[in-house]
Design an enzyme around this catalytic site. Structure first.
Site, PDB file in Angstrom:
ATOM      1  N   GLY A  76      -8.095  -3.046  -9.074  1.00 30.55           N
ATOM      2  CA  GLY A  76      -7.671  -4.417  -8.869  1.00 30.55           C
ATOM      3  C   GLY A  76      -6.966  -4.954 -10.086  1.00 30.55           C
ATOM      4  O   GLY A  76      -7.493  -4.882 -11.191  1.00 30.55           O
ATOM      5  N   ASN A  86     -17.241  -5.887  -3.735  1.00 33.24           N
ATOM      6  CA  ASN A  86     -16.173  -4.946  -3.397  1.00 33.24           C
ATOM      7  C   ASN A  86     -16.358  -4.522  -1.945  1.00 33.24           C
ATOM      8  O   ASN A  86     -17.437  -4.055  -1.582  1.00 33.24           O
ATOM      9  CB  ASN A  86     -16.242  -3.718  -4.321  1.00 33.24           C
ATOM     10  CG  ASN A  86     -15.259  -2.620  -3.913  1.00 33.24           C
ATOM     11  OD1 ASN A  86     -15.536  -1.436  -4.090  1.00 33.24           O
ATOM     12  ND2 ASN A  86     -14.126  -2.978  -3.349  1.00 33.24           N
ATOM     13  N   GLY A  87     -15.318  -4.697  -1.161  1.00 42.32           N
ATOM     14  CA  GLY A  87     -15.396  -4.338   0.252  1.00 42.32           C
ATOM     15  C   GLY A  87     -14.829  -5.458   1.092  1.00 42.32           C
ATOM     16  O   GLY A  87     -14.173  -6.355   0.573  1.00 42.32           O
ATOM     17  N   TYR A 128      -6.996   8.773  -2.422  1.00 44.54           N
ATOM     18  CA  TYR A 128      -6.102   7.961  -3.240  1.00 44.54           C
ATOM     19  C   TYR A 128      -6.790   7.014  -4.201  1.00 44.54           C
ATOM     20  O   TYR A 128      -6.401   6.890  -5.345  1.00 44.54           O
ATOM     21  CB  TYR A 128      -5.194   7.121  -2.311  1.00 44.54           C
ATOM     22  CG  TYR A 128      -4.364   6.108  -3.052  1.00 44.54           C
ATOM     23  CD1 TYR A 128      -3.188   6.496  -3.708  1.00 44.54           C
ATOM     24  CD2 TYR A 128      -4.742   4.770  -3.128  1.00 44.54           C
ATOM     25  CE1 TYR A 128      -2.429   5.568  -4.411  1.00 44.54           C
ATOM     26  CE2 TYR A 128      -3.987   3.843  -3.827  1.00 44.54           C
ATOM     27  CZ  TYR A 128      -2.832   4.250  -4.460  1.00 44.54           C
ATOM     28  OH  TYR A 128      -2.084   3.341  -5.149  1.00 44.54           O
TER      29      TYR A 128
HETATM   30  P1  AMP Z   1       4.585   3.613   1.599  1.00 46.42           P
HETATM   31  O1  AMP Z   1       5.806   3.510   0.769  1.00 46.42           O
HETATM   32  O2  AMP Z   1       4.260   2.316   2.271  1.00 46.42           O
HETATM   33  O3  AMP Z   1       4.617   4.760   2.557  1.00 46.42           O
HETATM   34  O4  AMP Z   1       3.350   3.861   0.608  1.00 46.42           O
HETATM   35  C1  AMP Z   1       2.977   5.165   0.262  1.00 46.42           C
HETATM   36  C2  AMP Z   1       2.588   5.223  -1.175  1.00 46.42           C
HETATM   37  O5  AMP Z   1       1.617   4.212  -1.444  1.00 46.42           O
HETATM   38  C3  AMP Z   1       1.986   6.563  -1.541  1.00 46.42           C
HETATM   39  O6  AMP Z   1       2.687   7.050  -2.670  1.00 46.42           O
HETATM   40  C4  AMP Z   1       0.549   6.267  -1.880  1.00 46.42           C
HETATM   41  O7  AMP Z   1       0.163   6.915  -3.074  1.00 46.42           O
HETATM   42  C5  AMP Z   1       0.483   4.782  -2.071  1.00 46.42           C
HETATM   43  N1  AMP Z   1      -0.670   4.165  -1.408  1.00 46.42           N
HETATM   44  C6  AMP Z   1      -1.356   4.579  -0.340  1.00 46.42           C
HETATM   45  N2  AMP Z   1      -2.350   3.723  -0.037  1.00 46.42           N
HETATM   46  C7  AMP Z   1      -2.299   2.728  -0.930  1.00 46.42           C
HETATM   47  C8  AMP Z   1      -3.066   1.535  -1.165  1.00 46.42           C
HETATM   48  N3  AMP Z   1      -4.084   1.215  -0.398  1.00 46.42           N
HETATM   49  N4  AMP Z   1      -2.706   0.746  -2.200  1.00 46.42           N
HETATM   50  C9  AMP Z   1      -1.675   1.058  -2.976  1.00 46.42           C
HETATM   51  N5  AMP Z   1      -0.909   2.167  -2.820  1.00 46.42           N
HETATM   52  C10 AMP Z   1      -1.218   2.995  -1.807  1.00 46.42           C
END
Ligand code: AMP
Length: 497
Positions: free
Chosen positions: A65, A139-140, A279
Site C-alpha cells: 500500500g 487488511n482485506g 503477485y
Molecule cells: P494490465 O496492464 O491491466 O494487464 O496489468 C497487468 C500488470 O499488472 C502485470 O504486469 C501485473 O504484474 C500487474 N498486476 C496484476 N495484479 C495487480 C494488482 N492487483 N495491483 C497492481 N498490479 C497488478
C-alpha cells in the site's frame, strides 16, 4: 449493469471516502466507482521503541500500500496517533516518530490509487468509547459492510469515513456485551469477507484473522516483544524471528499476562489467496504456513516451462513481478535467462493509474528494453498476470520496436484472470478483465505477441501445499465466501449472461 454491481459490492476495507455510500444511501442504489486496495499491517507489543519498529515494519510492507500510512501507539495510559497520505519514509520523520511514545503500536499502509484520496480513510482508525480508546488496522475486504452500515446508521451510528473497517469499530461500540473482548468477538462474528485485523487498546494488542484466512498474518518475536505482520519480510528488516501464522478464525490477545489464543470464528474451509503467491506478497516473505513466496514463484515458472514447447534463445522477466517465475522457467527449460527490460524503480505501479491514457504512458516510463540483449532473438518474456492487457501490449511492442526482438513469446505464470476479487486484491470489474471476455488467441492478437501461453489451473495448484485450501476465484469465479443474499442473486443472473 454488471460492472456497476461489482463496484457496489466491492466497497472495501480502505476504500475512498467520497463515493459509494452517499449514492447508495440515497435509496437509488446508484453505483459509483470506488477505488480498491490491498493493505499492509504491522503491530508490536512490549517494546520501548514500538513506534520505531512499526515504522520499519510498514517500510518493509510498502509494496502492499502506497497511498497513505498511519501509526498508533500506547504507553499504557494514552493513545498517540500520526497518519498522512504518502509513502512511509516520507510521512514518518524523526519528529513525528517522537510523538509516538509507548510500548504498544499498530500501523497500516493503504494501497495507492490515483485521484482523490482522503486522510480520514487512512488507518489505523482510532475511536473513543465507553471502555476506552480502540484503534484498528485492517487488511482485506468485507463483503457485507454495506448492509451492516445501513443497520448501524438506522441505530444512530455516525460514520467518519466510508471505510468498511469502520463498521467493525461501530459494531464493537454498539455491542451489548460487557467486556471488550466479548464485544470484539461479537463484532467479528457479524462481519463477512476477508480480514486480517490488528486492534490496540491502551493496554493490549489483539490480532484476528478471518475464518477463511484469506490474507496472510504472522506472529514473530523480537527482543522479547511480540510482533505481528502481514508478511514476514517485515520481521526480517527488524531482525524478528517468525513464530507462526495467526490461524484462520483465531484471536490472539497480547497483554501484561503474555499471549493468549482463542478460536473465535468457525472456519468452514480455508481460502488462502493464491494471488498473494503469484503477485502480491514479496518474494522474500513466508506466507500461508511458512511457504516461501520465492519458491512458489519459481515453481510456477518451472511448471510453465513443463507446459511449454516454445523454442527460444532467451528467457526474460517483466521486472519485478516476473523475475522468480522467469528464473524457474529458464532452469526447467534450459533456455538462458537474461534481463531484457530495465525497470525504473522510482515510479509507482502502473496498474494503479485510473485512466487508460495515463496507464499507457506509465508502462513506458517504468520499463525500457536493452537492445543488446534482445536484438534478433527469439524472446520468451514472463509476467505474473494479465489483467486488462495494457501492460503486456506495451511490453511486446517495446521488445519488438525498441529491443529489436525477432519473436516475442509472452508467458504468464498464472491462468487467465477471469474473475474480479472481492476479498482485497485490486482487480477491475469482470468486463475490464481481458481474459473474461476474450479467448487466448484473441488476447495474443491484441497484445501482438508471436505466441501467448498461460499457466494451467492444475499447474498453478501443483505449486502450493494443500491446494484445496486456496481461493482461486480470480481464475475459476468460484467465490468461497458467499455474498449477502441480494447480491448473490444478481451475481448469478449476471454470471449466466
Ligand atoms: P494490465 O496492464 O491491466 O494487464 O496489468 C497487468 C500488470 O499488472 C502485470 O504486469 C501485473 O504484474 C500487474 N498486476 C496484476 N495484479 C495487480 C494488482 N492487483 N495491483 C497492481 N498490479 C497488478
Amino acid at each position: 449493469m454488471y460492472s456497476k454491481l461489482m463496484r457496489y459490492i466491492t466497497l472495501r476495507s480502505c476504500d475512498k471516502g467520497f463515493s459509494a455510500y452517499p449514492a447508495i444511501r440515497s435509496g437509488k442504489k446508484r453505483l459509483i466507482y470506488t477505488p480498491r486496495e490491498e493493505c499492509g499491517i504491522f503491530g508490536v507489543y512490549g517494546h520501548p521503541e514500538a513506534a520505531n519498529l512499526t515504522y520499519l515494519g510498514l517500510y518493509a510492507l510498502q509494496h502492499r500500500g502506497q497511498e497513505g500510512a498511519g501509526i498508533c501507539s500506547s504507553d499504557g495510559k494514552h493513545v498517540y496517533f500520526e497518519k498522512a497520505l504518502g509513502l512511509v519514509a516520507d510521512i514518518f520523520t524523526e519528529k513525528r516518530l517522537k510523538r509516538l511514545p509507548g510500548f504498544i503500536a499498530i500501523g497500516h499502509n493503504r494501497y495507492s490509487t490515483a485521484g482523490g484520496s482522503f486522510l480520514k480513510n487512512v488507518q489505523p482508525i482510532v475511536a473513543n468509547f465507553s471502555l476506552g480508546t480502540i484503534s484498528l488496522a485492517h487488511n482485506g475486504n468485507l463483503i457485507n459492510a454495506y448492509e451492516l452500515r445501513e443497520e448501524l446508521e438506522r441505530e444512530g451510528a455516525i460514520f467518519q469515513s466510508s471505510s468498511d473497517s469502520e463498521v467493525i469499530i461501530h459494531l464493537i461500540a454498539h455491542s451489548k456485551n460487557n467486556s471488550l473482548h466479548e464485544r470484539i468477538i461479537s463484532a467479528v462474528q457479524k462481519v463477512s469477507g476477508a480480514f486480517s485485523l490488528l486492534l490496540m487498546t491502551e493496554k493490549e494488542l489483539i490480532a484476528i484473522r478471518d475464518p477463511y484466512g484469506v490474507r496472510p498474518l504472522s506472529l514473530g518475536i523480537f527482543d522479547g516483544a511480540y510482533v505481528v505482520a502481514s508478511e514476514t519480510c517485515a520481521f526480517d528488516l527488524i531482525g524478528a524471528r517468525y513464530v507462526r501464522d495467526i490461524e484462520p478464525g483465531e484471536m490472539l490477545v497480547i497483554n501484561e499476562h503474555g499471549l493468549s489464543s482463542q478460536k473465535v470464528l468457525f472456519s468452514p474451509r480455508r481460502s488462502f489467496c493464491i494471488f498473494e503467491f503469484i503477485y502480491f506478497s514479496r518474494p522474500d516473505s513466508l506466507i500461508f504456513g511458512a511457504q516461501s513466496v520465492d519458491k512458489v514463484r519459481k515453481a510456477l515458472g518451472r511448471q510453465l516451462a513443463k507446459e511449454s514447447d516454445t523454442e527460444a534463445d532467451i528467457v526474460i522477466p517483466v521486472p519485478d513481478s516476473g523475475v522468480q517465475a522467469a528464473l524457474g522457467f529458464a532452469e526447467a527449460s534450459g533456455i538462458p535467462f537474461d534481463f531484457g527490460l530495465v525497470r525504473n524503480h522510482y515510479v509507482g505501479r502502473t496498474f494503479i493509474e485510473p485512466k487508460q491514457s495515463i496507464r499507457h504512458f506509465g508502462v513506458k516510463i517504468k520499463l525500457n528494453p536493452i537492445r543488446g540483449v534482445l536484438e534478433g532473438k527469439r524472446v520468451i518474456v514472463i509476467d505474473d498476470s494479465i489483467v486488462r492487457g495494457t501492460t503486456s501490449k506495451k511490453i511486446v511492442k517495446m521488445l519488438f520496436e525498441g529491443g529489436g526482438a525477432k519473436e516475442v513469446h509472452m508467458k504468464i505464470s498464472s491462468p487467465p484472470t477471469i474473475g474480479p476479487c472481492f476479498y482485497g486484491i485490486d482487480t477491475p470489474t469482470r468486463q475490464e478483465l481481458i481474459a473474461s471476455t476474450h479467448l487466448v488467441e484473441e488476447i495474443r492478437k491484441y497484445i501482438t505477441a508471436t505466441s501467448l501461453q498461460y499457466l494451467s489451473l492444475e499447474g498453478l495448484l501443483s505449486t502450493v501445499e494443500n491446494p484445496q485450501d486456496y481461493c482461486i476465484a480470480c481464475f475459476d469465479r468460484k467465490y468461497p465466501i458467499s455474498f449477502p443474499r441480494e447480491e448473490t442473486e444478481q451475481l448469478e443472473i449476471i454470471f449466466t449472461v
